[in-house]
Design a protein around this motif. Structure first.
Motif, PDB file in Angstrom:
ATOM      1  N   LEU A  20       0.825  -1.206   0.000  1.00  0.00           N
ATOM      2  CA  LEU A  20       0.000   0.000   0.000  1.00  0.00           C
ATOM      3  C   LEU A  20       0.861   1.259   0.000  1.00  0.00           C
ATOM      4  N   VAL A  21       1.874   1.284   0.844  1.00  0.00           N
ATOM      5  CA  VAL A  21       2.759   2.455   0.916  1.00  0.00           C
ATOM      6  C   VAL A  21       3.519   2.622  -0.399  1.00  0.00           C
ATOM      7  N   LYS A  22       3.956   1.510  -0.961  1.00  0.00           N
ATOM      8  CA  LYS A  22       4.701   1.548  -2.221  1.00  0.00           C
ATOM      9  C   LYS A  22       3.870   2.171  -3.345  1.00  0.00           C
ATOM     10  N   HIS A  23       2.554   2.064  -3.224  1.00  0.00           N
ATOM     11  CA  HIS A  23       1.668   2.618  -4.246  1.00  0.00           C
ATOM     12  C   HIS A  23       1.034   3.940  -3.818  1.00  0.00           C
ATOM     13  N   GLY A  24       1.699   4.639  -2.903  1.00  0.00           N
ATOM     14  CA  GLY A  24       1.325   6.010  -2.602  1.00  0.00           C
ATOM     15  C   GLY A  24       0.315   6.222  -1.489  1.00  0.00           C
ATOM     16  N   VAL A  25      -0.018   5.177  -0.755  1.00  0.00           N
ATOM     17  CA  VAL A  25      -0.967   5.330   0.351  1.00  0.00           C
ATOM     18  C   VAL A  25      -0.207   5.849   1.570  1.00  0.00           C
ATOM     19  N   GLU A  26      -0.822   6.796   2.266  1.00  0.00           N
ATOM     20  CA  GLU A  26      -0.227   7.366   3.471  1.00  0.00           C
ATOM     21  C   GLU A  26       0.108   6.249   4.467  1.00  0.00           C
ATOM     22  N   TYR A  27       1.276   6.363   5.107  1.00  0.00           N
ATOM     23  CA  TYR A  27       1.822   5.326   5.985  1.00  0.00           C
ATOM     24  C   TYR A  27       0.823   4.830   7.034  1.00  0.00           C
ATOM     25  N   HIS A  28       0.217   5.757   7.769  1.00  0.00           N
ATOM     26  CA  HIS A  28      -0.666   5.364   8.872  1.00  0.00           C
ATOM     27  C   HIS A  28      -1.965   4.744   8.362  1.00  0.00           C
ATOM     28  N   LYS A  29      -2.488   5.257   7.264  1.00  0.00           N
ATOM     29  CA  LYS A  29      -3.692   4.670   6.679  1.00  0.00           C
ATOM     30  C   LYS A  29      -3.396   3.267   6.170  1.00  0.00           C
ATOM     31  N   ALA A  31      -1.158   1.229   7.300  1.00  0.00           N
ATOM     32  CA  ALA A  31      -0.991   0.339   8.452  1.00  0.00           C
ATOM     33  C   ALA A  31      -2.342  -0.117   8.987  1.00  0.00           C
ATOM     34  N   GLU A  32      -3.265   0.808   9.092  1.00  0.00           N
ATOM     35  CA  GLU A  32      -4.589   0.473   9.623  1.00  0.00           C
ATOM     36  C   GLU A  32      -5.329  -0.498   8.702  1.00  0.00           C
ATOM     37  N   VAL A  33      -5.269  -0.237   7.409  1.00  0.00           N
ATOM     38  CA  VAL A  33      -5.968  -1.112   6.457  1.00  0.00           C
ATOM     39  C   VAL A  33      -5.280  -2.480   6.389  1.00  0.00           C
ATOM     40  N   ALA A  34      -3.966  -2.514   6.459  1.00  0.00           N
ATOM     41  CA  ALA A  34      -3.254  -3.799   6.467  1.00  0.00           C
ATOM     42  C   ALA A  34      -3.699  -4.637   7.662  1.00  0.00           C
ATOM     43  N   ARG A  35      -3.855  -3.999   8.819  1.00  0.00           N
ATOM     44  CA  ARG A  35      -4.343  -4.716  10.008  1.00  0.00           C
ATOM     45  C   ARG A  35      -5.753  -5.256   9.778  1.00  0.00           C
ATOM     46  N   MET A  36      -6.599  -4.446   9.139  1.00  0.00           N
ATOM     47  CA  MET A  36      -7.969  -4.892   8.855  1.00  0.00           C
ATOM     48  C   MET A  36      -7.967  -6.096   7.916  1.00  0.00           C
ATOM     49  N   ILE A  37      -7.120  -6.040   6.903  1.00  0.00           N
ATOM     50  CA  ILE A  37      -7.083  -7.123   5.921  1.00  0.00           C
ATOM     51  C   ILE A  37      -6.704  -8.443   6.580  1.00  0.00           C
ATOM     52  N   VAL A  38      -5.647  -8.445   7.373  1.00  0.00           N
ATOM     53  CA  VAL A  38      -5.190  -9.701   7.974  1.00  0.00           C
ATOM     54  C   VAL A  38      -6.056 -10.158   9.135  1.00  0.00           C
ATOM     55  N   SER A  39      -6.889  -9.270   9.659  1.00  0.00           N
ATOM     56  CA  SER A  39      -7.743  -9.657  10.785  1.00  0.00           C
ATOM     57  C   SER A  39      -8.786 -10.688  10.368  1.00  0.00           C
ATOM     58  N   GLY A  40      -9.140 -10.673   9.087  1.00  0.00           N
ATOM     59  CA  GLY A  40     -10.143 -11.611   8.604  1.00  0.00           C
ATOM     60  C   GLY A  40     -11.553 -11.239   9.028  1.00  0.00           C
ATOM     61  N   LYS A  41     -11.704 -10.067   9.570  1.00  0.00           N
ATOM     62  CA  LYS A  41     -13.009  -9.588  10.038  1.00  0.00           C
ATOM     63  C   LYS A  41     -13.937  -9.376   8.833  1.00  0.00           C
ATOM     64  N   PRO A  42     -15.128  -9.955   8.858  1.00  0.00           N
ATOM     65  CA  PRO A  42     -16.055  -9.767   7.735  1.00  0.00           C
ATOM     66  C   PRO A  42     -16.437  -8.298   7.560  1.00  0.00           C
ATOM     67  N   ASP A  43     -16.696  -7.905   6.323  1.00  0.00           N
ATOM     68  CA  ASP A  43     -17.054  -6.519   6.022  1.00  0.00           C
ATOM     69  C   ASP A  43     -18.226  -6.029   6.866  1.00  0.00           C
ATOM     70  N   GLU A  44     -19.168  -6.913   7.137  1.00  0.00           N
ATOM     71  CA  GLU A  44     -20.367  -6.534   7.883  1.00  0.00           C
ATOM     72  C   GLU A  44     -20.038  -6.094   9.306  1.00  0.00           C
ATOM     73  N   LEU A  45     -18.899  -6.548   9.825  1.00  0.00           N
ATOM     74  CA  LEU A  45     -18.527  -6.204  11.199  1.00  0.00           C
ATOM     75  C   LEU A  45     -17.631  -4.970  11.280  1.00  0.00           C
ATOM     76  N   LEU A  46     -17.245  -4.431  10.124  1.00  0.00           N
ATOM     77  CA  LEU A  46     -16.438  -3.213  10.122  1.00  0.00           C
ATOM     78  C   LEU A  46     -17.330  -2.007  10.393  1.00  0.00           C
ATOM     79  N   THR A  47     -16.771  -1.030  11.065  1.00  0.00           N
ATOM     80  CA  THR A  47     -17.525   0.210  11.286  1.00  0.00           C
ATOM     81  C   THR A  47     -17.608   0.974   9.964  1.00  0.00           C
TER      82      THR A  47
END
Length: 74
Positions: A20-29, A31-47
């Motif tokens: 994500l960072v390599k493709h221009g995404v802000e570092y902190h954003k 990191a947060e999305v990477a955590r969401m991806i690996v969490s395996g949390k279904p989309d319905e449970l995301l805020t």
């Protein structure tokens, strides 16, 4: 000789974050999305905020990937 086929959750998170960072995404954003991806949390449970952030980040990543594909003819 044995290749390591499985990545730990931490390694997966680092991989997604780097991509994500390599493709221009802000570092902190990224990191947060990477955590969401690996969490395996279904989309319905995301805020709503998490869904909005993931959508924003993934759109930016996709635009950059498409742009680079055009440049490099892939």
């Amino acid at each position: 000789m044995h290749e390591r086929l499985l990545m730990s959750l931490k390694e997966k998170e680092e991989f997604f974050h780097l991509e994500l960072v390599k493709h221009g995404v802000e570092y902190h954003k990224a990191a947060e999305v990477a955590r969401m991806i690996v969490s395996g949390k279904p989309d319905e449970l995301l805020t709503d905020k998490e869904r909005q952030l993931a959508t924003e980040v993934c759109r930016k990543w996709l635009r950059q990937r498409q742009r680079l594909a055009l440049i490099y003819g892939q």
